[in-house]
Design an enzyme around this catalytic site. Structure first.
Site, mmCIF file in Angstrom:
data_model
loop_
_atom_site.group_PDB
_atom_site.id
_atom_site.type_symbol
_atom_site.label_atom_id
_atom_site.label_comp_id
_atom_site.label_asym_id
_atom_site.label_seq_id
_atom_site.Cartn_x
_atom_site.Cartn_y
_atom_site.Cartn_z
ATOM 1 N N LEU A 80 31.969 54.487 52.989
ATOM 2 C CA LEU A 80 31.419 55.359 54.022
ATOM 3 C C LEU A 80 32.225 56.641 54.196
ATOM 4 O O LEU A 80 33.444 56.634 54.167
ATOM 5 C CB LEU A 80 31.407 54.586 55.359
ATOM 6 C CG LEU A 80 31.024 55.368 56.611
ATOM 7 C CD1 LEU A 80 29.545 55.730 56.571
ATOM 8 C CD2 LEU A 80 31.327 54.558 57.863
ATOM 9 N N GLN B 55 19.591 50.423 58.559
ATOM 10 C CA GLN B 55 19.988 51.820 58.488
ATOM 11 C C GLN B 55 20.654 52.139 57.158
ATOM 12 O O GLN B 55 21.573 51.435 56.729
ATOM 13 C CB GLN B 55 20.971 52.126 59.612
ATOM 14 C CG GLN B 55 21.471 53.562 59.582
ATOM 15 C CD GLN B 55 22.091 53.957 60.909
ATOM 16 O OE1 GLN B 55 23.249 53.679 61.167
ATOM 17 N NE2 GLN B 55 21.306 54.579 61.767
ATOM 18 N N HIS C 153 22.925 54.834 55.698
ATOM 19 C CA HIS C 153 23.774 55.940 56.152
ATOM 20 C C HIS C 153 23.670 57.079 55.151
ATOM 21 O O HIS C 153 23.770 56.850 53.944
ATOM 22 C CB HIS C 153 25.223 55.466 56.264
ATOM 23 C CG HIS C 153 26.084 56.398 57.064
ATOM 24 N ND1 HIS C 153 26.434 57.647 56.613
ATOM 25 C CD2 HIS C 153 26.636 56.265 58.296
ATOM 26 C CE1 HIS C 153 27.182 58.246 57.539
ATOM 27 N NE2 HIS C 153 27.315 57.424 58.572
ATOM 28 N N ARG D 254 19.663 53.226 64.672
ATOM 29 C CA ARG D 254 20.827 53.346 65.543
ATOM 30 C C ARG D 254 21.424 54.742 65.469
ATOM 31 O O ARG D 254 21.496 55.338 64.391
ATOM 32 C CB ARG D 254 21.893 52.323 65.125
ATOM 33 C CG ARG D 254 23.193 52.473 65.888
ATOM 34 C CD ARG D 254 24.161 51.346 65.597
ATOM 35 N NE ARG D 254 24.752 51.390 64.268
ATOM 36 C CZ ARG D 254 25.739 52.217 63.898
ATOM 37 N NH1 ARG D 254 26.203 53.123 64.736
ATOM 38 N NH2 ARG D 254 26.233 52.159 62.672
ATOM 39 N N PHE E 181 27.902 64.199 67.393
ATOM 40 C CA PHE E 181 27.375 63.267 66.402
ATOM 41 C C PHE E 181 25.865 63.448 66.339
ATOM 42 O O PHE E 181 25.279 64.121 67.196
ATOM 43 C CB PHE E 181 27.712 61.822 66.831
ATOM 44 C CG PHE E 181 28.669 61.114 65.902
ATOM 45 C CD1 PHE E 181 29.872 61.662 65.554
ATOM 46 C CD2 PHE E 181 28.347 59.852 65.378
ATOM 47 C CE1 PHE E 181 30.752 60.995 64.708
ATOM 48 C CE2 PHE E 181 29.220 59.182 64.533
ATOM 49 C CZ PHE E 181 30.424 59.750 64.199
#
Lengths: 591, 236
Positions: A255, A243, A245, A401, A121
């Protein structure tokens, strides 16, 4: 007022997502009188939408993996305002919490040796950034949040947790000393309003992505706990840190997991160029999410975006082949077909940075105890109030994050809060009862909506306006003048919301009333965000300003602390004192 | 021209003596919206319209409903999949008591889910790390663990309509098999024993409405067949 029915618990957990259910499980096992109060049936909570996985150094993909490397990545990822004692706790306790989930039955994907499957990740490294990309995110295909949430709900059933499902928490009840001694809550099915008395009130209410027009968040993510805490006068920490994404599906906002890039997918611009190679030569598409999101916006602003309007980029996955997609990313294949009308085995998915996660929230220590400041700026525990999960700011995420750290945060700190409350209850907690006027104060808001009169503006329109203000003035890139205008518009909007009209005053399953109450919370979160963003005069992590493009460690290596009564932004020290490892000193952050 | 005709089930126990169908004209601006988007547009016209929704991407299971006669999730059902002759009829999931409008009381459905003990049971001490499971063993859970408890299947099942108190129903049985199939679960015998009566499993008549409507593409009938095989093998 005295005709208000009351329910009494040792601990009430508001929110039935990952952190709330994990805290509840701990307390149910202890035999304390506990209830989970959730506005939706627990498995409808937003944790269910988490896809890629839970990041944790369980040393499966790499037998030499080390939680200290994970901690380093977390601190660096957070641009050095993550509290190092909290990051240390999360990363070192993490394996225990993940193995517990497996023992509870979570259907993790597996390697050939039978251990839990882990994928790479963003922002992950071996050996403190020196050893290349790590693969540290434990996954159940690309449905890890679903698997985790259902497993936790199932184990709460096993342990006979009491659930108040489809109940809505309206406001906190404080006693004369300022201790939190429960809340006012409404049963959505009947409309009955009750006074919930408890010695410990846990806000596990999740995020508030619905303050933005475009978000990956569920419709229920309206920051209810944040709103409740702010109205009760408690401060919020690092609310400017939102955040975005990198890969929300263009148009729909749904998402697409970072796991797509972890499995080998990459972003391309309209020329087919893998542009992340220019912005992050080492980590490329697996740089921190803030870095990738900004790079995408730069590509779009410089005219290299895709589509007729040039307002998005493409995520290319077809080279992974149908087998990998079917095995590792089956949910993404489904979502792409449904929301982008694209089969990722053949064509790239149009994506755009989309509001995803609130790094800020209710400041807490590692036990979940809510924190405020006394007059001289020292930390002070708020008696009776706890927070965990996205609603809390422990802070392990700092200014940005890392992917997969959210699920870990939920279970580690849900568990920690549960354990701490159990201990505190065993030692005995006695607070002064709330008086009639304390309860009346907490009833003010619901009474206001119930008495609202025709002529006031409509709730959905005001909500849409709020979301547009946030989208336009507090997005990926920010700038003083635009933010000042945003703050002004929000102040004006607050007045209009105070006079808005709830046309439907019925009792039974009145979703319009729930949406009215949610709008108040969106307003609180939006204003805290806006003021914090305007006042933090630097760029750090997800907070990126044209007018202050650099990180300013002299003035801003600090948490921001927003106080609702005065709408002031103060500063709070970041913890640089982990217990068992050396401090990670701030460095220039590159990927 | 782009006005969609929507007929929606309305019932508010505080004001209505009986349910009725209300007609809405919804301007879709020619877009192929999801049914949930259409409900939002209708709620803007009449804020009293009640329905559940949360994730709006087909993973939370809140918005199961009956759309032109077929159960499904409103948030992932595009108009082009269900609308016929520019007309859409929306009703709550069949067979469960209605609380208000599209909102049904899911109590019976959840009770059947709880009845099958939907959690891993393993009577051996847990190791210090995870319990090992081969990829092949794990593959057996695919098509089972993904259930989102939307109730589209059980509320389309005539056997469940007749005996919602005694027949576990497709959703509960799918989850039952999810644990029977898990190499880490050691409660197989107890699980089977609790299912051997004439109703729990054997009321399934293989009608397969569950398979036809599952928005996640799961196959409860197959899982029920597997449980039957295990029950029969256990009995001989």
């Amino acid at each position: 007022m005295s005709n208000l029915r009351s329910l009494t618990f040792d601990a009430i957990i508001i929110g039935g997502g990952g952190s709330g259910l994990r805290a509840a499980l701990e307390l149910a096992k202890s035999g304390k009188k506990t209830a989970v109060l959730s506005k939706v049936f627990p498995t409808r909570s937003h944790t269910v939408s988490a896809q890629g996985g839970i990041t944790c150094a369980i040393a499966s993909a790499d037998p030499n993996d080390d939680w200290r490397w994970h901690m380093y990545d977390t601190v660096k990822g957070g641009d050095y305002i993550a509290d190092q004692d909290a990051a240390e706790y999360m990363c070192s306790e993490g394996p225990k919490a993940v193995f517990e989930l497996e023992h509870m039955g979570l259907p993790f994907s597996r390697f050939d040796n039978g251990r839990i499957y882990q994928r790479p990740f963003g922002g992950q490294s071996k050996n403190f950034g020196e050893g290349g990309q790590a693969a540290r995110t434990c996954a159940a295909a690309d449905r890890t949040g679903h698997a985790l949430l259902h497993t936790l709900y199932q184990n709460n059933l096993k342990n006979n947790t009491t659930f108040l499902n489809e109940w809505y928490a309206v406001d906190l009840v404080k006693n004369a000393n300022g201790d939190v001694v429960g809340c006012i809550a409404m049963c959505i099915e009947t409309g009955e309003v009750v006074h919930v008395k408890s010695k410990a009130t846990v806000l596990a209410t999740g995020g508030a992505g619905r303050i933005y027009a475009s978000t990956t968040n569920a419709l229920i993510n309206t920051g209810d706990g944040i709103g409740m805490a702010l109205r009760a006068g408690f401060p919020m920490q690092d609310m400017e840190m939102w955040q975005f994404h990198p890969t929300g599906i263009y148009g729909a906002g749904t998402l697409v997991t970072e796991g797509c890039r972890g499995e080998g997918g990459y972003l391309v611009n309209k020329d087919g160029e893998r542009f992340m190679e220019r912005y992050a030569p080492n980590a490329k598409d697996l740089a921190g999410r803030d870095v990738v999101a900004r790079s995408m916006v730069m590509e779009i602003l410089e005219g290299r975006g895709c589509g007729d309007k040039g307002d998005h980029v493409f995520l290319k996955l077809d080279h992974l082949g149908e087998e990998v997609l079917g095995k590792r990313l089956p949910g993404i294949v489904e979502l792409s077909k449904t929301f982008a009308h694209v089969d990722p085995a053949k064509d790239p998915i149009p994506v755009v940075p989309t509001c995803h996660y609130m790094m800020g929230g209710i400041p807490t220590n590692i036990h979940g105890q809510a924190i405020t400041q006394d007059e001289s700026g020292n930390d002070k525990i708020v008696n009776g109030l706890f927070a965990c999960g996205e609603a809390a700011c422990v802070s392990v995420h700092g200014a940005n994050r890392l992917g997969g750290n959210s699920l870990l945060d939920l279970v580690v700190f849900g568990r920690a809060a549960g354990m701490f409350i159990e201990g505190a209850l065993n030692e005995g907690i006695e607070y002064l009862d709330a008086s009639e006027s304390d309860i009346e104060f907490a009833m003010k808001r619901i009474t206001r909506w119930n008495e609202s009169e025709e002529g006031g503006e409509s709730i959905p329109e005001l909500k849409a306006e709020l979301q547009d203000i946030m989208q336009n003035s507090f997005g990926v890139f920010r700038e003083e003048k635009n933010m000042q205008e945003g703050v002004k518009k929000l102040a004006e909007l607050r007045g209009r919301i105070a006079n808005a009209h709830l046309p439907d005053k019925s009792n039974v399953f009145n979703t319009a009333r729930v949406e009215a109450l949610e709008l108040d919370n969106l307003m609180e979160v939006a204003e805290a965000t806006a003021i914090a963003a305007l006042e933090r005069k630097e760029s750090r992590g997800a907070h990126s300003r044209y007018d202050y493009p650099d990180r300013d460690d002299v003035n801003w290596l600090k948490h921001s602390l927003y106080f609702p009564a005065t709408k002031e932004l103060k500063k709070r020290d970041v913890n640089f004192k982990p217990k068992t490892v050396d401090t990670f000193e701030p460095k220039v952050r590159t990927y | 021209m782009s006005n969609l005709q929507v007929s929606v089930y309305r019932y508010n126990p505080e004001t209505d003596s009986a349910p009725y169908m209300q007609e809405f004209q919804v301007d879709t601006k020619g877009r192929d919206l999801m049914v949930l988007d259409v409900l939002h547009l209708m709620k803007e016209q009449d804020s009293g319209l009640a329905y559940r929704r949360s994730c709006r991407e087909g993973v939370c299971g809140s918005d199961g409903m009956n759309m032109n006669g077929k159960n499904g999730l409103a948030c992932i059902t595009p108009l082009s999949d269900v609308v016929k002759n520019n007309k859409l009829t929306l009703r709550p999931l069949p067979g469960l008591p209605v609380i208000r409008d599209m909102v049904v009381d899911m109590g019976l459905f959840y009770k059947q889910y709880e009845r099958i003990q939907p959690y891993l049971q393993n009577d051996t001490p847990a190791p210090a790390i995870e319990r090992l499971q081969s990829p092949e063993e794990r593959d057996k859970l695919d098509g089972l663990y993904e259930c989102i408890l939307c109730a589209c299947c059980s509320t389309s099942c005539p056997s469940f309509w007749w005996n919602p108190d005694k027949f576990v129903g497709p959703a509960g049985l799918l989850q039952s098999y999810r644990f029977l199939a898990d190499s880490r679960d050691t409660a197989t015998r107890e699980r089977l024993t609790s299912l051997e009566d004439p109703f729990s499993v054997f009321r399934c008549r293989g009608i397969m409405n569950c398979v036809a409507v599952c928005p996640k593409g799961l196959n409860p009938t197959r899982a029920i067949g597997k449980i039957r095989e295990m029950l029969l093998a256990d009995a001989t």
